[in-house]
Design an enzyme around this catalytic site. Structure first.
Site, short mmCIF file in Angstrom:
data_model
loop_
_atom_site.label_atom_id
_atom_site.label_comp_id
_atom_site.label_asym_id
_atom_site.label_seq_id
_atom_site.Cartn_x
_atom_site.Cartn_y
_atom_site.Cartn_z
N GLY A 48 0.78 -1.23 0.00
CA GLY A 48 0.00 0.00 0.00
C GLY A 48 0.81 1.28 0.00
O GLY A 48 0.26 2.37 -0.04
N HIS A 49 2.14 1.18 0.07
CA HIS A 49 2.98 2.39 0.20
C HIS A 49 4.12 2.34 -0.81
O HIS A 49 5.26 2.12 -0.40
CB HIS A 49 3.53 2.47 1.62
CG HIS A 49 4.02 3.82 2.02
ND1 HIS A 49 5.31 4.25 1.80
CD2 HIS A 49 3.40 4.85 2.61
CE1 HIS A 49 5.46 5.47 2.28
NE2 HIS A 49 4.31 5.85 2.77
N PHE A 50 4.03 2.54 -1.94
CA PHE A 50 2.88 2.79 -2.80
C PHE A 50 2.93 1.75 -3.90
O PHE A 50 4.00 1.47 -4.41
CB PHE A 50 2.94 4.20 -3.37
CG PHE A 50 2.96 5.27 -2.31
CD1 PHE A 50 1.77 5.67 -1.70
CD2 PHE A 50 4.15 5.84 -1.89
CE1 PHE A 50 1.78 6.66 -0.72
CE2 PHE A 50 4.16 6.82 -0.90
CZ PHE A 50 2.97 7.22 -0.31
N VAL A 55 7.86 2.84 -1.71
CA VAL A 55 8.73 3.73 -0.94
C VAL A 55 8.70 3.27 0.51
O VAL A 55 7.63 3.04 1.07
CB VAL A 55 8.25 5.19 -1.04
CG1 VAL A 55 9.05 6.10 -0.12
CG2 VAL A 55 8.33 5.69 -2.48
#
Length: 145
Positions: A48-50, A55
Site C-alpha cells: 500500500g505504500h505505494f 517507498v
C-alpha cells in the site's frame, strides 16, 4: 564484532513483519552501533505504500533506528532478558532521500546520554553513502513485570 539475525532475535522481541534490522556490522557497547536492513519488494508495507512506486515509510526507518538502539542497549547491559525497552520520545526526524526496494539501509545509532534507566540516542540511515534519514529519540529501560 558482527551480530547475525539469530542473535538479533535473541536480543530484541521483534519478529516478521516488524523486525527491521538484518545484521549488526559494528558495535562499541556503551557508545555506538551500525547495522543494515536490506529493503525488499516482498515486504508487506509496499502493498500500500505505494503500489506503483514502492517507498519505505519514514516511520519504519525510525523504527529500524530504534530497534538498532535496543540491540545496543542489550549489548551494553550484558542482556535485556529481564528488561523491556520502551520508546519515550522522537525528536527532529528528517527524511532526505527516498528508500526503495533494492536499497540497503546502513543504520547508525549513538548513545548521547544515559541517566539511570533513560537513554538518549542520535541515529542516521544512509543509502549508497547518502543521508536518507536522521532522528533523535529517548528510550526507557524497565524491569519486566
Amino acid at each position: 564484532m558482527t551480530i547475525d539475525i539469530t542473535e538479533i532475535m535473541d536480543l530484541i522481541p521483534h519478529r516478521y513483519p516488524f523486525l527491521l534490522v538484518d545484521k549488526v556490522v559494528e558495535i562499541d557497547p556503551n557508545k555506538s552501533i551500525t547495522g543494515i536492513k536490506n529493503v525488499t519488494v516482498n515486504e508487506p508495507q509496499f502493498t500500500g505504500h505505494f503500489p506503483a512506486r514502492p517507498v519505505m515509510p519514514g516511520v519504519l526507518m525510525v523504527e529500524a533506528m530504534t530497534q538498532l538502539a535496543a540491540i545496543l542497549v542489550a549489548k551494553s547491559l550484558g542482556s535485556t532478558k529481564n528488561k523491556e525497552v520502551f520508546l519515550m520520545a522522537i525528536e527532529n526526524s528528517k527524511f532526505r532521500k527516498v528508500v526503495q526496494p533494492g536499497d540497503t539501509m546502513h543504520i547508525h545509532a549513538t548513545i548521547d546520554q544515559q541517566r539511570a534507566n533513560v537513554w538518549k540516542f542520535s541515529s542516521t540511515v544512509k543509502v549508497d553513502g547518502e543521508m536518507a534519514a536522521e532522528s533523535k529519540f529517548t528510550a526507557m529501560i524497565k524491569d519486566k513485570s
